[in-house]
Scaffold this motif. Structure first.
Motif, PDB file in Angstrom:
ATOM      1  N   ASP A  58      -2.233   6.024  -0.720  1.00  0.00           N
ATOM      2  CA  ASP A  58      -3.693   5.618  -0.995  1.00  0.00           C
ATOM      3  C   ASP A  58      -3.945   4.674  -2.132  1.00  0.00           C
ATOM      4  OD1 ASP A  58      -3.775   7.422   1.220  1.00  0.00           O
ATOM      5  OD2 ASP A  58      -3.541   9.111  -0.510  1.00  0.00           O
TER       6      ASP A  58
ATOM      7  N   ASP B 277      -0.208  -0.781   6.361  1.00  0.00           N
ATOM      8  CA  ASP B 277      -0.686   1.062   6.257  1.00  0.00           C
ATOM      9  C   ASP B 277       0.949   1.238   6.608  1.00  0.00           C
ATOM     10  OD1 ASP B 277      -0.558   3.333   6.879  1.00  0.00           O
ATOM     11  OD2 ASP B 277      -1.786   2.309   8.754  1.00  0.00           O
TER      12      ASP B 277
ATOM     13  N   SER C 113      -5.861  -4.056   5.857  1.00  0.00           N
ATOM     14  CA  SER C 113      -5.406  -2.745   6.379  1.00  0.00           C
ATOM     15  C   SER C 113      -3.916  -2.366   6.779  1.00  0.00           C
ATOM     16  CB  SER C 113      -6.704  -1.883   6.192  1.00  0.00           C
ATOM     17  OG  SER C 113      -7.415  -2.346   5.342  1.00  0.00           O
TER      18      SER C 113
ATOM     19  N   GLU D 147       2.162   4.761   6.958  1.00  0.00           N
ATOM     20  CA  GLU D 147       1.602   5.402   7.125  1.00  0.00           C
ATOM     21  C   GLU D 147       2.043   5.292   8.909  1.00  0.00           C
ATOM     22  OE1 GLU D 147       2.087   8.419   6.150  1.00  0.00           O
ATOM     23  OE2 GLU D 147       1.063   7.818   4.683  1.00  0.00           O
ATOM     24  N   HIS D 148       1.424   3.988   9.556  1.00  0.00           N
ATOM     25  CA  HIS D 148       2.122   3.858  10.762  1.00  0.00           C
ATOM     26  C   HIS D 148       2.138   2.791  11.190  1.00  0.00           C
ATOM     27  CE1 HIS D 148      -2.084   6.039  10.816  1.00  0.00           C
ATOM     28  NE2 HIS D 148      -1.349   6.639  12.252  1.00  0.00           N
TER      29      HIS D 148
ATOM     30  N   ASP E 192       0.310  -0.759   0.242  1.00  0.00           N
ATOM     31  CA  ASP E 192      -0.224  -0.133   0.004  1.00  0.00           C
ATOM     32  C   ASP E 192       0.841   1.114  -0.314  1.00  0.00           C
ATOM     33  OD1 ASP E 192      -2.403  -1.592  -0.671  1.00  0.00           O
ATOM     34  OD2 ASP E 192      -2.717  -1.581   2.100  1.00  0.00           O
TER      35      ASP E 192
END
Length: 255
Positions: free
Chosen positions: A49, A196, A192, A198-199, A46
């Motif tokens: 987005d 991810d 998901s 971003e985290h 991913d």
């Protein structure tokens, strides 16, 4: 472990199935029944987005590596150390992926009964017997992986080299009978959070899901898989035994 697997995934089909962008190119990927480390493999990530299908070198190359091909091939990453081992901790924080496969191989060492009785007083000859782990219904597995981007420090503006590693955990349930380690099957409900960028990931995501491995069956397959030179659906046939000693001798370490 996991040092060899089989996949029939095609990038275009995979992108359609996962509603992802195909960045692996328009070239089709023929089925590969003997995927080995350093091979270019399909992965799912991913980024920006969107879910994307990318090709990566199987064998993670940390960004600080000075020269490609030097040092061990990091095709596996132990779940119990990915958050602190220098080679993997940055990838575990922000570069996690999925590695699709149909199933994977493991080996057990057994006494070669045919050779054992020929000469008394001699050490028993051992042979490696391959087994194949895959879902009973033929569905695709998605293994937890880590990935990295490497640039050759000796070349100005060198093209990026994408590489990945498959995370392994202690074997569980019926898979304990084959080997003490297995790749971490990532259930869809965790995708998901795992992908991810971003985290950082929670270590809870590294726990084995009993439901994800419940339908995986174990079966003996042909010793043809013992050589990376062999490839084809016959590798999954236990009766298609390899006769060439040169083939049998070419083993990739799974430890």
């Amino acid at each position: 472990m996991c040092g060899r697997y089989a996949t029939t995934a095609n990038p275009a089909t995979l992108a359609a199935d996962l509603d992802a962008i195909n960045e692996a190119g328009e070239e089709e990927s023929p089925p590969d029944f003997n995927v080995a480390p350093t091979t270019q493999v399909l992965t799912v990530v991913d980024r920006h987005d969107a879910r994307r299908i990318r090709r990566m070198r199987w064998g993670l190359v940390p960004s600080w590596t000075k020269e490609l091909g030097k040092g061990p091939v990091l095709f596996n990453a132990r779940a119990d150390s990915v958050d602190n081992k220098p080679a993997f901790r940055n990838a575990f924080a922000y570069k996690r992926c999925l590695v699709p496969m149909d199933g994977w191989y493991e080996w057990q060492t057994e006494v070669d009964a045919a050779a054992a009785g020929k000469k008394s007083g001699k050490a028993k000859k051992m042979k490696k017997i391959p087994y194949y782990m895959s879902p009973e219904d033929g569905s695709r597995l998605y293994m937890a992986g880590l990935w990295s981007v490497w640039h050759d420090p000796a070349v100005a503006e060198s093209p990026p080299v994408l590489s990945c590693s498959i995370i392994t955990v202690d074997s569980a349930a019926q898979l304990e009978n084959v080997h003490d380690r297995m790749p971490l099957v990532m259930p869809r409900e965790r995708w998901s959070a795992w992908l991810d960028p971003e985290h950082p990931a929670s270590t809870d995501l590294l726990e084995v899901s009993p439901d994800a491995i419940a339908d995986i069956t174990v079966r003996r397959v042909s010793t043809l898989v013992n050589s990376v030179k062999n490839n084809g659906p016959e590798l999954l046939d236990p009766d298609a035994t390899g006769r060439d000693e040169a083939q049998v001798g070419e083993q990739i370490s799974l430890l």
